[in-house]
Motif scaffolding. Structure first.
Motif, PDB file in Angstrom:
ATOM      1  N   THR A   1      32.915  31.414  39.494  1.00  0.00           N
ATOM      2  CA  THR A   1      31.874  32.390  39.140  1.00  0.00           C
ATOM      3  C   THR A   1      30.771  32.447  40.197  1.00  0.00           C
ATOM      4  O   THR A   1      29.964  33.372  40.194  1.00  0.00           O
TER       5      THR A   1
ATOM      6  N   ASN B   1      30.009  38.483  42.029  1.00  0.00           N
ATOM      7  CA  ASN B   1      29.840  38.368  40.574  1.00  0.00           C
ATOM      8  C   ASN B   1      28.365  38.333  40.183  1.00  0.00           C
ATOM      9  O   ASN B   1      28.051  38.062  39.028  1.00  0.00           O
ATOM     10  N   ILE B   2      27.457  38.599  41.117  1.00  0.00           N
ATOM     11  CA  ILE B   2      26.033  38.526  40.775  1.00  0.00           C
ATOM     12  C   ILE B   2      25.280  39.798  41.167  1.00  0.00           C
ATOM     13  O   ILE B   2      25.716  40.564  42.036  1.00  0.00           O
TER      14      ILE B   2
ATOM     15  N   HIS C   1      24.302  36.018  37.250  1.00  0.00           N
ATOM     16  CA  HIS C   1      25.755  36.072  37.063  1.00  0.00           C
ATOM     17  C   HIS C   1      26.111  37.138  36.026  1.00  0.00           C
ATOM     18  O   HIS C   1      25.471  37.205  34.973  1.00  0.00           O
TER      19      HIS C   1
END
Length: 276
Positions: free
Chosen positions: A158, A163-164, A142
């Protein structure tokens, strides 16, 4: 009076069309940036997407996404840690497929079954779950960590593949985790609001048969408002094949990123955030 009415109608129409993949953070979700000032163009990739990360009809953070590398350039959020369960479901960004798709992040399954989108179509401009299967020595890292949020919806937000990045598993579970969980708690003592930007520098290696870039470095910068007269900042950077995190000033990180990205001087925060 009629003009005023027309303007109100036009404004409401524009708002209704307010999509998650936006044209600029300043006009769409500026609240995640110190003094509503996003980083400058020094980080922008060739094929960017500005995403106001929306989950259940609410914005939770902002991500500049690289459609070509299929990784985020950075995610920006406000640090609000708290206890809570770690989500397990991964989501994707429908509007990277096209503006007619939902404005809120969705499961791959939902897009495949409810919207009749093919997996190939989803995968054209973003990473999919299959890209992160059977990794060796890497895992899903993340940028905006779920542990920096204090309720389930914000943690869930998240868990989007936008987002990674592929992160070295020793770094992700070791020195980077220590920074996220321990150093941040120490550094934010006395802060009323802490603005955070976490990014990834594209590297020369890829996973998923060349589809998803493996970053060479991960970095994080924070600008914290203590009171009206005092603002403090700090930053870190880590090579994505070593279990080490280097603590820097904001100015040092910006200079390092200027060299690594090679697109001109990088500025991460408004000039009121101290560089020393």
């Amino acid at each position: 009076m009629l003009w005023l009415l027309l303007l109100q109608v036009l404004a409401s129409c524009l708002w209704l069309g307010h999509s998650e993949v936006v044209t600029s953070f300043e006009t769409s979700c500026p609240q995640f940036f110190f003094r509503e000032t996003p980083p400058n163009e020094g980080l922008e990739p060739q094929n960017p997407a500005w995403i106001c990360q929306r989950y259940k009809n609410q914005y939770y953070f902002a991500t500049l996404y690289d459609r070509k590398m299929r990784i985020p350039v950075y995610s920006a959020y406000i640090y609000q840690p708290g206890p809570g369960k770690r989500p397990k479901t991964w989501l994707v960004e429908p509007q990277l497929i096209g503006p007619t798709y939902p404005k809120t992040m969705e499961k791959e399954w939902t897009l495949l079954n409810r919207y009749n989108v093919s997996l190939e179509k989803i995968s054209q401009s973003q990473a999919i779950l299959h890209d992160y299967k059977n990794l060796t020595g890497l895992n899903r890292g993340h940028l905006n960590p779920n542990g920096h949020h204090d309720d389930y919806s914000s943690r869930m937000a998240t868990f989007t593949l936008t987002n990674i990045v592929p992160q070295d598993e020793k770094l992700n579970g070791g020195a980077w985790n220590n920074y996220e969980q321990q150093t941040m708690i120490r550094k934010t003592q006395g802060c009323t609001t802490t603005y955070v930007i976490v990014g990834a520098v594209p590297g020369n290696n890829y996973i998923a048969k060349g589809r998803v870039n493996k970053p060479s470095h991960l970095w994080s910068a924070a600008c914290c408002v203590v009171d009206n007269n005092y603002i403090k900042a700090w930053a870190v950077i880590a090579e994505n094949d070593k279990n080490q995190v280097q603590l820097l000033t904001l100015g040092e990180l910006e200079d390092t990123l200027t060299e690594l990205y090679g697109r001109g001087q990088v500025s991460l925060f408004d000039s009121d955030c101290p560089r020393e």
